[in-house]
Design a protein around this motif. Structure first.
Motif: not given
Length: 142
Positions: A19-41
């Motif tokens: 829900k936090l990440l939405g359709a893009n599956l990433y969220l930018i927080i300042g100089q950081q990016i939170l995402f679902l890494h496809p290789k490591y799931n």
């Protein structure tokens, strides 16, 4: 958070990473990016540092669609273009595409599409023309 907000339970909303990440599956927080890494799931929180020199391989580790370009080994955030920019871009793309198709000159694609110049530069131009003679450069990216 104030104690009034904690007491008022109806203001608290249950959230998942999805829900936090939405359709893009990433969220930018300042100089950081939170995402679902496809290789490591698994979810990854990474720091985009202006002091770090990155490579094309580092760039490829970002989630698909993450709004960054690699310029001279630095990752730069790209904000969404404004409406006027997009309107001009689509008008140019339409006119150029018609000319290219009519004269069988090659291929035209629009952003976002990665163009890998070298290990230090990966960009996403608004419009990309590839002539028939150079069509061998078209892969997952250009």
């Amino acid at each position: 958070m104030t104690s009034e907000i904690v007491k008022d339970q109806h203001l608290l909303v249950e959230a998942t990473f999805e829900k936090l990440l939405g359709a893009n599956l990433y969220l930018i927080i300042g100089q950081q990016i939170l995402f679902l890494h496809p290789k490591y799931n698994t979810y990854v929180l990474t720091n985009i540092s202006p002091e770090t020199n990155y490579t094309a391989n580092d760039y490829l580790q970002l989630p698909e669609g993450a709004p960054y370009q690699l310029l001279d080994s630095k990752l730069f955030f790209m904000a969404s273009p404004f409406f006027n920019h997009q309107e001009i871009s689509i008008n140019l793309a339409s006119a150029i595409h018609l000319h290219i198709k009519t004269n069988k000159l090659g291929k035209l694609v629009t952003a976002p599409m990665d163009v890998h110049f070298d290990d230090k530069n990966v960009v996403q131009p608004d419009l990309i023309f590839v002539s028939i003679k150079r069509s061998n450069i078209i892969q997952k990216w250009i």
